[in-house]
Structure formats: C-alpha cells, structure tokens
Design a protein around this motif. Structure first.
Motif, PDB file in Angstrom:
ATOM      1  N   ARG A  85       1.993   3.297  -3.982  1.00 32.43           N
ATOM      2  CA  ARG A  85       1.108   3.872  -2.972  1.00 32.43           C
ATOM      3  C   ARG A  85      -0.355   3.681  -3.361  1.00 32.43           C
ATOM      4  NH1 ARG A  85       1.631   7.416   1.121  1.00 32.43           N
ATOM      5  NH2 ARG A  85       3.808   7.787   0.577  1.00 32.43           N
ATOM      6  N   TYR A  86      -1.114   3.158  -2.412  1.00 28.58           N
ATOM      7  CA  TYR A  86      -2.564   3.052  -2.570  1.00 28.58           C
ATOM      8  C   TYR A  86      -3.202   4.374  -2.176  1.00 28.58           C
ATOM      9  CZ  TYR A  86      -7.417   1.790  -1.595  1.00 28.58           C
ATOM     10  OH  TYR A  86      -8.787   1.754  -1.569  1.00 28.58           O
ATOM     11  N   GLU A  87      -4.153   4.828  -2.985  1.00 26.84           N
ATOM     12  CA  GLU A  87      -4.927   6.020  -2.668  1.00 26.84           C
ATOM     13  C   GLU A  87      -6.392   5.633  -2.604  1.00 26.84           C
ATOM     14  OE1 GLU A  87      -2.780   9.759  -4.556  1.00 26.84           O
ATOM     15  OE2 GLU A  87      -2.965   8.165  -6.047  1.00 26.84           O
ATOM     16  N   HIS A 139       6.063   1.521  10.140  1.00 27.73           N
ATOM     17  CA  HIS A 139       5.118   1.516   9.017  1.00 27.73           C
ATOM     18  C   HIS A 139       3.728   1.304   9.587  1.00 27.73           C
ATOM     19  CE1 HIS A 139       8.514   1.367   6.231  1.00 27.73           C
ATOM     20  NE2 HIS A 139       9.034   0.465   7.044  1.00 27.73           N
ATOM     21  N   LYS A 177       0.014   1.529 -11.612  1.00 25.39           N
ATOM     22  CA  LYS A 177       1.085   2.155 -10.833  1.00 25.39           C
ATOM     23  C   LYS A 177       2.323   1.258 -10.779  1.00 25.39           C
ATOM     24  CE  LYS A 177      -1.899   4.994  -7.903  1.00 25.39           C
ATOM     25  NZ  LYS A 177      -2.339   5.315  -6.522  1.00 25.39           N
ATOM     26  N   GLN A 237       0.708   2.077   8.057  1.00 27.75           N
ATOM     27  CA  GLN A 237      -0.398   1.878   7.132  1.00 27.75           C
ATOM     28  C   GLN A 237      -0.868   0.414   7.191  1.00 27.75           C
ATOM     29  OE1 GLN A 237       2.688   1.501   6.159  1.00 27.75           O
ATOM     30  NE2 GLN A 237       2.672  -0.237   4.745  1.00 27.75           N
ATOM     31  N   ASN A 249       0.821  -1.224   0.000  1.00 30.48           N
ATOM     32  CA  ASN A 249       0.000   0.000   0.000  1.00 30.48           C
ATOM     33  C   ASN A 249       0.852   1.270   0.000  1.00 30.48           C
ATOM     34  OD1 ASN A 249      -2.545  -1.422   0.107  1.00 30.48           O
ATOM     35  ND2 ASN A 249      -2.145  -1.777   2.287  1.00 30.48           N
ATOM     36  N   GLU A 250       2.197   1.089   0.000  1.00 24.28           N
ATOM     37  CA  GLU A 250       3.114   2.229  -0.078  1.00 24.28           C
ATOM     38  C   GLU A 250       3.998   2.163  -1.322  1.00 24.28           C
ATOM     39  OE1 GLU A 250       3.425   4.917   1.802  1.00 24.28           O
ATOM     40  OE2 GLU A 250       1.777   4.371   3.132  1.00 24.28           O
ATOM     41  N   MET A 251       4.361   0.964  -1.757  1.00 25.05           N
ATOM     42  CA  MET A 251       5.277   0.773  -2.900  1.00 25.05           C
ATOM     43  C   MET A 251       4.672  -0.247  -3.870  1.00 25.05           C
ATOM     44  SD  MET A 251       8.789   0.448  -0.634  1.00 25.05           S
ATOM     45  CE  MET A 251       9.688  -0.358  -1.941  1.00 25.05           C
TER      46      MET A 251
END
Length: 412
Positions: free
Chosen positions: A127-129, A282, A140, A284, A123-125
């Motif tokens: 990135r989830y939006e 981390h 992405k 998230q 969810n970072e690499m």
C-alpha cells in the motif's frame, strides 16, 4: 566477504592478499578458510596464454579469474595452471569450507528493486501512503515477502518486476531444482484436466555476483521455461506505459464493469498500442504514485496470451497454465511446478550458461494481456526459498502452556 588475490613474483614467490586476508608467505600458509555458499574471488597477477583451474582434480574454469564456492563443508585442493611458453607456472593450495557461524535462512532476506508496471493492485500491494518515496515502497515490499511473511505483492502488467536475494549464494545443484517461488494461482473447477484458472505467468531472471560488490549490476540470464523456444514467444519485447491524463473525462464500457476504458495508454515495439482500462473494483491510481516520470518502460520476453473467454460475453475468463518454468503459473501445492533449476539459465543469445550459483533473482510479469473485468494479467509473489536449505522445524507448543491456554479459554 573473503577475497584472495594471488600475486606471483618470479624472484620471491610471494602471495599478496586483499585487506580481508593478511599477506601470507607461501612457504608458511597456503590454506584458506571460508563459509559454505560464500564466494572466494581468485585473481592471478601473472598473465599467460591460457589458464586452467582445478578443484580436487576436476577442471572448473579456463578463465584468468575464478570464484571458488561450495555448498559442502570439507577441504578442497585447488590448483591454478598458467599455461605460457615463456612463463609457465603452477600453484596449488587448499580451501577449507566451514559451516556458517549464523545459520542461513532458506528464504528471501533482501529486496533490491521493486518496479511494478501499472496495474489494478499497484499502490495497494504493497500500500502506498501519501508522501511515500521509492525507498519507502521498497522497504514495504521487502517486509512483505522476506522470510515467511507471505504478504502478496503485485508486479502489475507486462514487465513489472521485483529483484530479491538471500543471505548467501544459492548454489546450483546438478540435476535438482534450486529455487521455489510462491504466487497466488488457482485452478478453476469446470475442467480440471486443462489446468486453467488464474495463471499469471512470471518469468524468472537470475544473476551471479561476479564482481562481488553485493549489488545486482552483473549479467542477467533468463531461466528457460516451457515456452522459451515457442514461436509465439516474442524476444526483446518492450512496452511503454504513459501516465493517465488527470483532466481526461473517464469513459465507461457498456458492461458497467470498466469505469475508464482509455485509462492508461501504452505502446510497444511491435507497432501495437492500446489502453489499460480501470475497473470498478479497484478505484485507486494504477500508475505507481512514487514515480514522477510521465512514462515508464519495460523489456523482456513476452509470452503468448493464455486467457480464453469461455462465456463469449466477457463474464468468465480462464487463464491457462503453461507447462512449467514460470511463477504464479500453478497453485502453490504443486511444488515441482513452482520450482526452478539454475541449469536452465540462458544468455541474451539463447545459449545455455553454466552458473555456479545465483545471488540475485528477478521475477517479471511475462504477458501483456487484459481480461475485461478481471483486469490485466499481473504476476503476484509472496515468498521464495533456496531448496538446498531446509526450513527450521516448527517448535511444538509446550504442553503445560497449551493446557493453561485451554483453561483460560474455558474461564472466558
């Protein structure tokens, strides 16, 4: 995609081709033209007891169907022999292999699948939006690792994977490495001789598009690395991660480094169960947020744990590199140790397989391991290259423009 279907009619001896190639009378034209590293599927309509395909006199296949492909330009003499006591037949033709009209890229052109296991960088690499769908995340991931973008993506814990391809078939070159894949491994400095540091080995799978539909739905093969035949490697290992209970009260550890030691439950087919903790670095969600399912499962070969706690108290872990054959296992400077030979392909029974090339490459995290505050062992990648194609040379900056830039800087 050129497609050729040889239809042999005993009465008229006519060759009928696919829609891509007009019907050709064998007495007029028996030459076909394709670009290098592109496939030409061949299918004789006449069946027989045995088959023999030869190219320039060298036997290539004994199957009824054959896919011609070559990395080199030139004219090739192709012959199909249908060996049958009642209806034997032999047909020869030529294939002219040309240079591609648009130069191939040596780098990734498309990402077909991005399916990470839970992990501290998920969810970072990338990135989830809020509102992102799987297609958004897939795009992405493709933008991150295609070409020379070199933006790291994480595959999470064991089994998490990415599937990518090039704008051509990567053709096997006998006796040479065919692919290079970049990760983010580094060596620690206290004992360089042992080649340890942050090795997070990823296993490589490859597939040849034998049905020529452009999708990664054909047979997959593992590229054997140094641990392939090790008794410590578990074949057909599977693991299931469950979505964390959002109503559960987090339980921290006594080091202050882990904020929830019972974060994501997992079970495997070896009778083991455990948790992927959440660490304080981390915060998230670690479970992929674009997935609605309550659990996700992965399967593959599981390598033996490679980490040692040199401190004895969980403060200093070293993850040791395996000898060869894995992604994110040695620093990128060691090109030979980050390169892969298609000739190392093995089927599900462990047998060596000879592939003419590969169209799809899959990398997945090969270890189920958690190292305290360092988190789960998770393979990361940022780029891959077909080693048969040299990167375009860097264009030097125009001296006049360079001088102008320096002048502008001096004014500022």
């Amino acid at each position: 995609m050129n497609k050729l279907f040889i239809v042999i009619l005993l009465a008229a001896t006519i060759c009928s081709c696919s829609d891509d190639i007009p019907t050709v009378n064998l007495g007029i034209d028996d030459n076909y033209r394709i670009a290098r590293m592109q496939k030409l599927p061949l299918h004789p309509a006449l069946s027989g007891k045995e088959y023999r395909w030869t190219v320039n006199g060298k036997e290539m296949s004994d199957s009824r169907d054959y896919i011609f492909i070559s990395p080199d330009e030139g004219v090739y003499d192709v012959c199909i022999e249908i060996i049958d006591p009642d209806t034997p037949f032999e047909f020869s033709f030529t294939v002219t292999v040309m240079h591609e009209e648009v130069e191939y890229s040596p780098y990734i052109s498309r990402v077909y699948e991005y399916c990470p296991a839970p992990g501290q960088f998920v969810n970072e690499m990338p990135r989830y939006e809020d509102g992102d769908t799987y297609d958004d995340i897939l795009k992405k991931a493709e933008e991150s690792i295609s070409g020379t973008n070199d933006v790291m993506i994480s595959l999470g814990g064991f089994g998490g994977y990415v599937t990518f391809g090039f704008d051509h078939t990567v053709v096997d070159r006998p006796g040479q490495a065919d692919l290079r894949i970049w990760g983010n491994c580094f060596y620690e400095l206290t004992d360089p001789s042992k080649r340890g540091g942050s090795a997070e080995p990823g296993i490589v799978m490859v597939s040849f598009d034998s049905n020529c539909n452009g999708l990664p739905d054909d047979q997959w093969y593992e590229l054997a690395g140094s641990e392939y035949d090790s008794s410590a490697t578990i074949r057909n290992y599977s693991i299931t991660y469950s979505r964390p209970d959002e109503n559960a009260q987090p339980v921290a550890d006594n080091t202050g480094m882990l904020s929830d030691i019972y974060y994501i439950p997992w079970t495997d087919n070896q009778g083991q169960a455990g948790y992927m903790p959440k660490n304080i670095f981390h915060n998230q969600d670690y479970f992929p947020k674009w997935i609605d399912a309550e659990s996700i499962s992965f399967q593959g070969s599981c390598l033996a744990p490679n980490a040692k706690d040199l401190s004895g108290n969980g403060s200093y872990y070293v993850l040791y590199s395996y000898d060869w054959g894995y992604v994110d296992n040695h620093p990128n400077d060691y090109s030979d140790l980050n390169s892969f030979d298609i000739a190392n392909a093995r089927d599900s029974q462990g047998r060596s397989v000879k592939l003419p090339g590969v169209d799809f490459v899959r990398v997945y995290t090969g270890i189920n391991q958690y190292c305290g505050w360092l988190g789960e062992t998770s393979t990361e990648i940022c780029r891959a290259q077909d080693l048969s194609i040299s990167p375009a040379p860097l264009v030097p900056e125009d001296p006049i423009s360079q001088q102008s830039s320096i002048f502008q800087q001096s004014l500022n």
